[in-house]
Design an enzyme around this catalytic site. Sequence first.
Site, mmCIF file in Angstrom:
data_model
loop_
_atom_site.group_PDB
_atom_site.id
_atom_site.type_symbol
_atom_site.label_atom_id
_atom_site.label_comp_id
_atom_site.label_asym_id
_atom_site.label_seq_id
_atom_site.Cartn_x
_atom_site.Cartn_y
_atom_site.Cartn_z
ATOM 1 N N SER A 26 -1.549 3.344 10.394
ATOM 2 C CA SER A 26 -2.493 2.717 11.334
ATOM 3 C C SER A 26 -2.002 1.361 11.493
ATOM 4 O O SER A 26 -0.872 0.895 10.929
ATOM 5 C CB SER A 26 -3.752 2.411 10.462
ATOM 6 O OG SER A 26 -3.462 1.485 9.454
ATOM 7 N N THR A 85 0.740 -1.234 0.101
ATOM 8 C CA THR A 85 0.129 -0.106 0.013
ATOM 9 C C THR A 85 0.654 1.314 0.079
ATOM 10 O O THR A 85 1.877 1.163 0.598
ATOM 11 C CB THR A 85 -0.854 0.186 1.142
ATOM 12 O OG1 THR A 85 -1.623 1.072 1.260
ATOM 13 C CG2 THR A 85 -0.072 0.123 2.671
ATOM 14 N N TYR A 139 -3.206 -1.526 10.578
ATOM 15 C CA TYR A 139 -3.092 -2.075 9.164
ATOM 16 C C TYR A 139 -1.959 -1.750 8.266
ATOM 17 O O TYR A 139 -1.384 -2.541 7.789
ATOM 18 C CB TYR A 139 -4.752 -1.764 8.615
ATOM 19 C CG TYR A 139 -4.303 -1.824 6.903
ATOM 20 C CD1 TYR A 139 -4.205 -3.205 6.377
ATOM 21 C CD2 TYR A 139 -4.319 -0.988 6.273
ATOM 22 C CE1 TYR A 139 -4.216 -3.119 5.077
ATOM 23 C CE2 TYR A 139 -4.240 -0.891 4.935
ATOM 24 C CZ TYR A 139 -4.055 -2.166 4.278
ATOM 25 O OH TYR A 139 -3.750 -2.084 2.828
HETATM 26 P P1 NAD Z 1 -10.891 -7.300 0.429
HETATM 27 O O1 NAD Z 1 -11.197 -7.317 1.951
HETATM 28 O O2 NAD Z 1 -12.038 -7.023 -0.204
HETATM 29 O O3 NAD Z 1 -10.270 -8.769 0.098
HETATM 30 C C1 NAD Z 1 -9.373 -9.314 0.766
HETATM 31 C C2 NAD Z 1 -9.617 -11.072 0.714
HETATM 32 O O4 NAD Z 1 -8.953 -11.814 1.236
HETATM 33 C C3 NAD Z 1 -11.218 -11.344 1.116
HETATM 34 O O5 NAD Z 1 -11.883 -12.167 0.358
HETATM 35 C C4 NAD Z 1 -10.715 -12.110 2.316
HETATM 36 O O6 NAD Z 1 -11.696 -13.196 2.817
HETATM 37 C C5 NAD Z 1 -9.485 -12.858 1.928
HETATM 38 N N1 NAD Z 1 -8.537 -12.948 3.186
HETATM 39 C C6 NAD Z 1 -8.300 -12.017 4.255
HETATM 40 N N2 NAD Z 1 -7.178 -12.791 5.172
HETATM 41 C C7 NAD Z 1 -7.183 -14.050 4.710
HETATM 42 C C8 NAD Z 1 -6.654 -15.349 5.055
HETATM 43 N N3 NAD Z 1 -5.844 -15.478 6.156
HETATM 44 N N4 NAD Z 1 -6.740 -16.400 4.252
HETATM 45 C C9 NAD Z 1 -7.408 -16.484 3.189
HETATM 46 N N5 NAD Z 1 -8.031 -15.304 2.822
HETATM 47 C C10 NAD Z 1 -7.856 -14.166 3.211
HETATM 48 O O7 NAD Z 1 -9.719 -6.340 0.106
HETATM 49 P P2 NAD Z 1 -9.486 -5.828 -1.198
HETATM 50 O O8 NAD Z 1 -9.871 -4.287 -1.208
HETATM 51 O O9 NAD Z 1 -9.713 -6.454 -2.413
HETATM 52 O O10 NAD Z 1 -7.765 -5.528 -0.979
HETATM 53 C C11 NAD Z 1 -7.173 -6.493 -1.453
HETATM 54 C C12 NAD Z 1 -5.568 -6.309 -1.169
HETATM 55 O O11 NAD Z 1 -5.186 -4.963 -1.651
HETATM 56 C C13 NAD Z 1 -5.126 -6.198 0.488
HETATM 57 O O12 NAD Z 1 -3.871 -6.704 0.760
HETATM 58 C C14 NAD Z 1 -4.953 -4.626 0.460
HETATM 59 O O13 NAD Z 1 -4.535 -4.166 1.532
HETATM 60 C C15 NAD Z 1 -4.768 -4.062 -0.865
HETATM 61 N N6 NAD Z 1 -5.267 -2.789 -1.355
HETATM 62 C C16 NAD Z 1 -6.429 -2.458 -1.267
HETATM 63 C C17 NAD Z 1 -6.949 -1.115 -1.538
HETATM 64 C C18 NAD Z 1 -8.397 -0.812 -1.770
HETATM 65 O O14 NAD Z 1 -8.446 0.474 -1.954
HETATM 66 N N7 NAD Z 1 -9.089 -1.592 -1.793
HETATM 67 C C19 NAD Z 1 -5.905 0.137 -1.690
HETATM 68 C C20 NAD Z 1 -4.596 -0.644 -1.656
HETATM 69 C C21 NAD Z 1 -4.140 -1.934 -1.496
HETATM 70 N N1 USQ Z 2 -11.435 9.855 4.243
HETATM 71 C C1 USQ Z 2 -12.424 11.203 4.197
HETATM 72 N N2 USQ Z 2 -13.649 10.698 4.313
HETATM 73 C C2 USQ Z 2 -13.979 9.490 4.205
HETATM 74 C C3 USQ Z 2 -13.263 8.510 4.050
HETATM 75 C C4 USQ Z 2 -12.083 8.635 4.043
HETATM 76 O O1 USQ Z 2 -11.878 12.256 4.512
HETATM 77 O O2 USQ Z 2 -15.350 9.317 4.340
HETATM 78 C C5 USQ Z 2 -10.034 10.383 4.400
HETATM 79 C C6 USQ Z 2 -9.150 9.582 5.345
HETATM 80 O O3 USQ Z 2 -8.852 10.175 6.543
HETATM 81 C C7 USQ Z 2 -7.716 9.396 4.373
HETATM 82 C C8 USQ Z 2 -8.182 9.485 3.027
HETATM 83 O O4 USQ Z 2 -9.498 9.755 3.097
HETATM 84 O O5 USQ Z 2 -6.942 10.623 4.653
HETATM 85 C C9 USQ Z 2 -8.027 7.938 2.615
HETATM 86 O O6 USQ Z 2 -8.934 7.276 3.339
HETATM 87 P P1 USQ Z 2 -9.482 5.677 2.793
HETATM 88 O O7 USQ Z 2 -10.476 4.905 3.911
HETATM 89 O O8 USQ Z 2 -10.192 5.973 1.430
HETATM 90 O O9 USQ Z 2 -8.435 4.884 2.558
HETATM 91 P P2 USQ Z 2 -7.254 3.963 3.537
HETATM 92 O O10 USQ Z 2 -7.813 4.026 4.796
HETATM 93 O O11 USQ Z 2 -5.974 4.810 3.456
HETATM 94 O O12 USQ Z 2 -7.275 2.674 3.046
HETATM 95 C C10 USQ Z 2 -7.686 2.385 1.653
HETATM 96 C C11 USQ Z 2 -7.850 0.811 1.841
HETATM 97 C C12 USQ Z 2 -6.477 0.178 2.029
HETATM 98 C C13 USQ Z 2 -5.391 0.788 1.365
HETATM 99 C C14 USQ Z 2 -5.072 2.052 1.041
HETATM 100 C C15 USQ Z 2 -4.211 2.636 0.230
HETATM 101 O O13 USQ Z 2 -8.646 0.541 2.468
HETATM 102 O O14 USQ Z 2 -6.432 -1.565 2.125
HETATM 103 O O15 USQ Z 2 -3.926 0.015 1.664
HETATM 104 O O16 USQ Z 2 -6.447 2.666 0.739
HETATM 105 S S1 USQ Z 2 -3.422 4.050 0.659
HETATM 106 O O17 USQ Z 2 -4.354 5.154 0.989
HETATM 107 O O18 USQ Z 2 -2.614 4.456 -0.403
HETATM 108 O O19 USQ Z 2 -2.498 3.614 1.629
#
Ligand code: NAD
Ligand code: USQ
Length: 476
Positions: free
Chosen positions: A262, A227, A264
Amino acid sequence: MAHLVTHCSFSASPAVKTFSRSPSYCCNVGQLQNSKSSNLSLKSSLKRQKKSYVTCASAAVQGQTQTPLTGSQEASGHSSSKPKKVMVIGGDGYCGWATALHLSNKGYEVAIVDNLVRRLFDHQLGLESLTPITSIQNRVRRWKSLTGKTIQLFIGDICDFDFLSEAFKSFEPDVAVHFGEQRSAPYSMIDRSRAVYTQHNNVIGTLNVLFAIKEYSEECHLVKLGTMGEYGTPNIDIEEGFITITHNGRTDTLPYPKQASSFYHLSKVHDSHNIAFTCRAWGIRATDLNQGVVYGVRTDETALHEELSNRFDYDGVFGTALNRFCVQAAVGHPLTVYGKGGQTRGYLDIRDTVQCVELAIANPAKPGEFRVFNQFTEQFSVNDLAKLVTAAGAKLGLDVQTKSVPNPRVEAEEHYYNAKHTKLIELGLVPHLLSDSLLDSLLNFAVQYKDRVDTAQIMPSVSWKKMGAKPRTVSV
Ligand code: NAD
Ligand code: USQ
């Protein structure tokens, strides 16, 4: 792991029993109290998982013809007649499902590994995707009936090494794309047990994947979702993974400093270090995709049929900024800008997530190489996003208001942000930039499903500062 059954936060559920961590988390989930019918099916399906098992997408759904999509019948970058085998860990989730279908469509042989815990979080917290999503079994059956392509399923927890070993030995992946983590920053900040769960699940899961590659599939390329949040918001440009520093007259290229905000985001930092170390120590080949915030829902493949629909989270725990703002605009809720709204991040369309992963697979890291790509296409502040959604809403006749809500997070609200993101472009990424038409279609999409919105889930309910050791139950 106790929180998985003990604290059904955000719901009026009665207390349920604690259990200690076991390799397969599924044993006690039947005690969950939310959404009775769906919970029952979750209970029985998870009970069956107690011992790892494998299911394959089976026969065509009645009445459907097989109409393969256009696209290469052979996996890109792979010239032999045998398609590359890609294991998509977390393939039932938001990014993973879209990617699994995309790779399958492109001719890769795909297997999904997932323990379905993301669906369980929804049950526990009383949340639901904006879009109705069907079971993973129905999803892959529908895909098979529409395209003739099989996606194998391995349902289980990657923290259970026996399960993961069986999956690796059975499927023999050339590539492991690892999305399978707890990915919500707010979820990891609810209480101690969620913080511990997040770091355990993510760090141990990734360690297990590294050991499985070493043990069973040495040539396997790990494509790991990291991320952009690993870097934090430093007052200098953010490089792609590494920075060259001259200190006291000596120069070295070192991992870019990490300042995650965080538990996470910190889990991803730990993952990156473990992956980099195993590349050096064992010669593993890995690509760490430091992805920005993803928006959007439709990809070519998920749009084919309602049973292929992707999930779309808008709640205060799992919903991400732009997706949330579109849903808020659709239901007439003021856009929830946290604090001053100057928080700037990298963003990308989910269609680019699948494209980037495909590019990383087609251009693999070399043995022993630890590559880092910053995976986003544009930078926006939260205020920028609010303005864009307001303007797009006006075109659709929506009166979109914005409200600054006290920031539940601890983060800089006004800061410098300039992150490099050229490596994927150099490999051929053609970005889908956030345009008026995309925003229109996302807003229209949110309007289409607005009757499913639970407005009680919109405001943020997890505070970074109020987090404590005790299990939290937040009432609706
Ligand atoms: P998501 O929660 O929708 O999907 C994650 C999937 O992984 C789920 O289906 C869950 O059941 C599975 N999972 C979790 N722990 C597991 C385990 N121990 N064993 C097997 N399966 C498991 O999340 P997403 O939004 O699809 O994100 C996927 C990846 O991309 C994550 O690693 C997240 O950190 C990264 N990411 C997401 C975003 C975003 O905006 N959604 C942005 C940047 C990075
Ligand atoms: N934010 C607002 N209002 C909202 C929601 C979010 O102002 O209603 C702000 C947050 O405070 C933050 C920014 O928007 O500053 C992004 O928040 P987000 O909830 O959209 O994203 P984040 O918590 O950073 O996490 C998400 C995904 C995570 C991934 C990450 C990429 O859930 O899995 O790793 O985006 S990054 O942000 O580049 O780290």
